[in-house]
Design a protein around this motif. Structure first.
Motif, mmCIF file in Angstrom:
data_model
loop_
_atom_site.group_PDB
_atom_site.id
_atom_site.type_symbol
_atom_site.label_atom_id
_atom_site.label_comp_id
_atom_site.label_asym_id
_atom_site.label_seq_id
_atom_site.Cartn_x
_atom_site.Cartn_y
_atom_site.Cartn_z
ATOM 1 N N PHE A 28 -35.263 26.593 -18.120
ATOM 2 C CA PHE A 28 -34.225 25.885 -18.881
ATOM 3 C C PHE A 28 -33.624 24.741 -18.065
ATOM 4 C CE2 PHE A 28 -32.727 29.226 -22.225
ATOM 5 C CZ PHE A 28 -33.927 29.072 -22.874
ATOM 6 N N GLN A 29 -33.356 24.992 -16.792
ATOM 7 C CA GLN A 29 -32.793 23.937 -15.946
ATOM 8 C C GLN A 29 -33.758 22.768 -15.789
ATOM 9 O OE1 GLN A 29 -30.696 25.140 -12.310
ATOM 10 N NE2 GLN A 29 -30.935 27.267 -13.041
ATOM 11 N N LEU A 30 -35.022 23.072 -15.608
ATOM 12 C CA LEU A 30 -36.022 22.014 -15.473
ATOM 13 C C LEU A 30 -36.162 21.212 -16.768
ATOM 14 C CD1 LEU A 30 -38.172 20.735 -13.633
ATOM 15 C CD2 LEU A 30 -39.802 22.361 -14.589
ATOM 16 N N ALA A 31 -36.176 21.903 -17.906
ATOM 17 C CA ALA A 31 -36.260 21.207 -19.195
ATOM 18 C C ALA A 31 -35.029 20.338 -19.432
ATOM 19 C CB ALA A 31 -36.424 22.220 -20.322
ATOM 20 N N GLY A 32 -33.851 20.831 -19.047
ATOM 21 C CA GLY A 32 -32.635 20.033 -19.195
ATOM 22 C C GLY A 32 -32.643 18.807 -18.304
ATOM 23 N N LEU A 33 -33.151 18.950 -17.088
ATOM 24 C CA LEU A 33 -33.224 17.810 -16.174
ATOM 25 C C LEU A 33 -34.206 16.757 -16.675
ATOM 26 C CD1 LEU A 33 -32.300 16.635 -13.457
ATOM 27 C CD2 LEU A 33 -34.244 17.792 -12.423
ATOM 28 N N VAL A 34 -35.358 17.191 -17.168
ATOM 29 C CA VAL A 34 -36.337 16.245 -17.716
ATOM 30 C C VAL A 34 -35.766 15.544 -18.949
ATOM 31 C CG1 VAL A 34 -38.585 16.090 -18.864
ATOM 32 C CG2 VAL A 34 -38.352 17.419 -16.773
ATOM 33 N N LEU A 64 -32.605 14.998 -19.599
ATOM 34 C CA LEU A 64 -31.554 14.082 -19.151
ATOM 35 C C LEU A 64 -32.148 12.799 -18.582
ATOM 36 C CD1 LEU A 64 -28.480 13.751 -18.693
ATOM 37 C CD2 LEU A 64 -28.828 14.769 -16.451
ATOM 38 N N LEU A 65 -33.189 12.922 -17.768
ATOM 39 C CA LEU A 65 -33.824 11.736 -17.190
ATOM 40 C C LEU A 65 -34.476 10.867 -18.272
ATOM 41 C CD1 LEU A 65 -35.400 13.229 -13.947
ATOM 42 C CD2 LEU A 65 -33.365 11.796 -14.158
ATOM 43 N N LEU A 66 -35.126 11.490 -19.247
ATOM 44 C CA LEU A 66 -35.738 10.715 -20.336
ATOM 45 C C LEU A 66 -34.682 10.011 -21.179
ATOM 46 C CD1 LEU A 66 -38.614 13.047 -21.567
ATOM 47 C CD2 LEU A 66 -38.830 10.820 -20.472
ATOM 48 N N THR A 67 -33.580 10.683 -21.451
ATOM 49 C CA THR A 67 -32.502 10.066 -22.228
ATOM 50 C C THR A 67 -31.927 8.860 -21.492
ATOM 51 O OG1 THR A 67 -31.952 12.186 -23.225
ATOM 52 C CG2 THR A 67 -30.266 10.479 -23.305
ATOM 53 N N LEU A 68 -31.672 9.019 -20.200
ATOM 54 C CA LEU A 68 -31.127 7.900 -19.426
ATOM 55 C C LEU A 68 -32.122 6.756 -19.326
ATOM 56 C CD1 LEU A 68 -29.265 9.806 -16.585
ATOM 57 C CD2 LEU A 68 -28.292 8.699 -18.607
ATOM 58 N N TYR A 69 -33.411 7.060 -19.233
ATOM 59 C CA TYR A 69 -34.427 6.008 -19.164
ATOM 60 C C TYR A 69 -34.462 5.198 -20.466
ATOM 61 C CZ TYR A 69 -38.947 3.718 -19.209
ATOM 62 O OH TYR A 69 -39.932 2.790 -19.332
ATOM 63 N N PHE A 70 -34.452 5.899 -21.598
ATOM 64 C CA PHE A 70 -34.527 5.178 -22.868
ATOM 65 C C PHE A 70 -33.237 4.439 -23.174
ATOM 66 C CE2 PHE A 70 -38.103 8.118 -23.771
ATOM 67 C CZ PHE A 70 -39.053 7.135 -23.968
ATOM 68 N N TRP A 71 -32.091 4.959 -22.752
ATOM 69 C CA TRP A 71 -30.846 4.225 -22.931
ATOM 70 C C TRP A 71 -30.832 2.956 -22.098
ATOM 71 C CZ3 TRP A 71 -25.699 7.346 -23.101
ATOM 72 C CH2 TRP A 71 -25.633 8.052 -24.314
ATOM 73 N N ASN A 72 -31.384 3.023 -20.896
ATOM 74 C CA ASN A 72 -31.406 1.853 -20.023
ATOM 75 C C ASN A 72 -32.370 0.794 -20.546
ATOM 76 O OD1 ASN A 72 -30.699 0.321 -17.823
ATOM 77 N ND2 ASN A 72 -32.298 1.187 -16.524
ATOM 78 N N SER A 73 -33.456 1.209 -21.180
ATOM 79 C CA SER A 73 -34.434 0.230 -21.660
ATOM 80 C C SER A 73 -33.954 -0.492 -22.906
ATOM 81 C CB SER A 73 -35.776 0.911 -21.933
ATOM 82 O OG SER A 73 -35.657 1.809 -23.019
ATOM 83 N N ILE A 101 -27.784 13.594 -24.042
ATOM 84 C CA ILE A 101 -27.159 14.027 -22.804
ATOM 85 C C ILE A 101 -26.501 15.398 -22.977
ATOM 86 C CG2 ILE A 101 -25.303 13.502 -21.177
ATOM 87 C CD1 ILE A 101 -25.950 10.579 -21.532
ATOM 88 N N GLY A 102 -25.851 15.620 -24.109
ATOM 89 C CA GLY A 102 -25.165 16.887 -24.334
ATOM 90 C C GLY A 102 -26.116 18.073 -24.371
ATOM 91 N N GLY A 103 -27.232 17.923 -25.063
ATOM 92 C CA GLY A 103 -28.218 18.997 -25.125
ATOM 93 C C GLY A 103 -28.851 19.277 -23.773
ATOM 94 N N SER A 104 -29.080 18.228 -23.006
ATOM 95 C CA SER A 104 -29.656 18.399 -21.672
ATOM 96 C C SER A 104 -28.702 19.142 -20.746
ATOM 97 C CB SER A 104 -30.001 17.035 -21.076
ATOM 98 O OG SER A 104 -30.946 16.379 -21.864
ATOM 99 N N ILE A 105 -27.441 18.762 -20.771
ATOM 100 C CA ILE A 105 -26.455 19.438 -19.933
ATOM 101 C C ILE A 105 -26.288 20.887 -20.376
ATOM 102 C CG2 ILE A 105 -24.001 19.477 -19.304
ATOM 103 C CD1 ILE A 105 -24.112 16.426 -19.251
ATOM 104 N N LEU A 106 -26.333 21.144 -21.681
ATOM 105 C CA LEU A 106 -26.238 22.507 -22.177
ATOM 106 C C LEU A 106 -27.402 23.364 -21.670
ATOM 107 C CD1 LEU A 106 -24.709 24.475 -24.074
ATOM 108 C CD2 LEU A 106 -26.305 23.757 -25.852
ATOM 109 N N LEU A 107 -28.617 22.816 -21.683
ATOM 110 C CA LEU A 107 -29.760 23.561 -21.158
ATOM 111 C C LEU A 107 -29.606 23.845 -19.660
ATOM 112 C CD1 LEU A 107 -32.955 22.061 -22.826
ATOM 113 C CD2 LEU A 107 -32.066 24.364 -23.033
#
Length: 90
Positions: free
Chosen positions: A37-43, A45-54, A3-9
């Protein structure tokens, strides 16, 4: 990435897109790089949240019935078995 790296991007991309007056740095357009950079950070973030939820699982305790059988858990459930002092065989 996390999450931190995604928000930084996302923050760096927003600064490059909206915060700079001079948008060209030689052959590079900083607005385009900021959007990437914003698009890469958003992707990320979404992947991190998906894997945390699973990774969330439900803990189910098997309680033996009077006949000595228990209801088996489903695939997504984690079985927790506790041994008591009476269950030990020395």
């Amino acid at each position: 990435m996390g999450i931190g790296g995604s928000i930084l991007l996302i923050v760096i991309g927003a600064i490059m897109t909206f915060g700079l007056d001079d948008t060209d740095l030689g052959p590079f357009n900083l607005d385009t790089i900021g959007w990437i950079f914003q698009l890469a950070g958003l992707v990320g973030l979404l992947l991190t949240l998906y894997f945390w939820n699973s990774r969330r699982r439900t803990v189910v305790r098997q309680v033996p019935t009077a006949g000595g059988t228990a209801i088996p858990p489903t695939v997504d459930e984690v079985v927790e078995r506790r041994r008591t002092y009476e269950d030990r065989s020395y």
